[in-house]
Scaffold this motif. Structure first.
Motif, short mmCIF file in Angstrom:
data_model
loop_
_atom_site.label_atom_id
_atom_site.label_comp_id
_atom_site.label_asym_id
_atom_site.label_seq_id
_atom_site.Cartn_x
_atom_site.Cartn_y
_atom_site.Cartn_z
N GLN A 28 0.82 -1.21 0.00
CA GLN A 28 0.00 0.00 0.00
C GLN A 28 0.86 1.26 0.00
O GLN A 28 2.01 1.26 0.41
N ILE A 29 0.24 2.34 -0.48
CA ILE A 29 0.79 3.68 -0.27
C ILE A 29 -0.26 4.48 0.49
O ILE A 29 -1.46 4.20 0.42
N VAL A 70 -0.45 13.76 -2.41
CA VAL A 70 0.97 13.41 -2.40
C VAL A 70 1.17 12.13 -1.59
O VAL A 70 0.61 11.98 -0.50
N VAL A 71 1.98 11.22 -2.12
CA VAL A 71 2.34 10.02 -1.37
C VAL A 71 3.19 10.44 -0.17
O VAL A 71 4.21 11.11 -0.33
N ASP A 72 2.73 10.08 1.02
CA ASP A 72 3.53 10.45 2.20
C ASP A 72 3.94 9.25 3.05
O ASP A 72 4.61 9.41 4.07
N GLU A 73 3.60 8.04 2.59
CA GLU A 73 4.03 6.84 3.29
C GLU A 73 3.97 5.67 2.31
O GLU A 73 2.99 5.54 1.56
N TYR A 81 6.49 3.48 -6.16
CA TYR A 81 6.16 4.82 -5.68
C TYR A 81 7.14 5.24 -4.59
O TYR A 81 7.69 4.39 -3.87
N ALA A 82 7.30 6.56 -4.48
CA ALA A 82 8.17 7.11 -3.44
C ALA A 82 7.46 8.26 -2.76
O ALA A 82 6.59 8.92 -3.35
#
Length: 306
Positions: A28-29, A70-73, A81-82
């Protein structure tokens, strides 16, 4: 803690609540949501407990599907993903929240999905692309418009219509779009020739297109599909997204071709596709936003800022 808009009961009031902050698990993200776009399906599928159950929803239940942020984790095992990457996508009935968890191999209906937001596309715009864009792409894939076609699009100014009109025009088709009298200028701005819906639709379309129409998308109910049949359009070149008519193939955004939403986002980034934002609301005003959107007379999309 985190915030999420949730139902007290299906069909009841929406409430902004503090909830435990979610964290990304394996595969997951976590996305810090900046904006969430509203769609008619959001309130239709949560209008009562029976309808909600058909979509696999149960209380406690969130609200909204389209999101951007925004992806934060990043969870264990995720390599594509980053943190810090901008993404958009769909997370069924849980997008209006500070954070959403997305399964990187999921779908909108199960686990959510994510796509990278192109440079030059702001979050408010990215937050309204997924459901409307995928549904429009799926509907157009049924009728396959091209040069020489005259396409009648019912509900042309709605959340799906703004995409369908422009994509049909890009395919080379002439587009006649139904709407209220007040929506005429908005439809012209998208590239459609406006016609008012309601009694006499067949006659008004015939006057606009004496040579006939060759395909139709009904993005509201069944009125446009019935009119298309009366105007001689064969069933295989008519589609619906809400009404169900024997012999006519319905369209569903879940069936959009792979890559369709990325193509649409690319067109938006290039300035080749307009996405009108009718109104934005802070999340604290979610009820006012839903009331406006559910009136079905908004010329463009409604966005919630988080």
């Amino acid at each position: 803690m985190s915030r999420a808009v949730q139902f007290e009961s299906f069909g009841g009031a929406l409430v902004l609540r503090e909830v435990p902050e979610p964290h990304a698990g394996p595969g997951q993200i976590r996305v810090r949501v900046a904006a969430a776009g509203l769609n008619p399906m959001d309130w239709v599928m949560t209008s009562d407990a029976e309808t909600a159950a058909r979509f696999g929803l149960s209380l406690p239940c969130g609200f909204g599907t389209d999101y951007a942020g925004v992806v934060d984790e990043v969870g264990a095992g995720v390599t594509g993903y980053a943190t810090g990457e901008r993404v958009f996508g769909g997370a069924m009935s849980r997008a209006v929240a500070d954070h959403v968890l997305i399964d990187v191999d999921g779908t909108i209906a199960k686990g959510g999905d994510a796509h990278r937001t192109p440079e030059g596309v702001e979050d408010r715009t990215a937050a309204v692309l997924t459901i409307g864009g995928c549904t429009a792409a799926a509907a157009l894939a049924v009728v396959r418009p091209g040069p020489g076609d005259t396409v009648l699009i019912g509900g042309a100014g709605g959340g799906v219509g703004v995409f369908a009109v422009q994509l049909a025009r890009r395919a080379g088709a002439r587009v006649i779009g139904t709407g209220s009298a007040a929506s005429a200028e908005a439809l012209r701005a998208l590239g459609a020739e406006p016609v008012t819906y309601g009694d006499g639709l067949v006659e008004r379309v015939r006057a606009l297109a004496p040579g006939g129409i060759t395909a139709a998308l009904d993005l509201y109910g069944a009125e446009t599909a019935h009119a298309a049949r009366a105007l001689g359009v064969p069933d295989e070149r008519i589609t619906t997204i809400a009404g169900v008519l024997p012999g006519i193939t319905p369209a569903n955004g879940a069936n959009a071709a792979p890559g369709a939403i990325e193509e649409i986002a690319g067109l938006v980034a290039a300035g080749a596709l307009r996405v009108p934002i009718a109104a934005t609301f802070p999340v604290e005003q979610i009820r006012a936003a839903v009331e406006l959107q559910s009136g079905r007379h908004v010329h463009g999309k409604v966005v919630i800022d988080l």
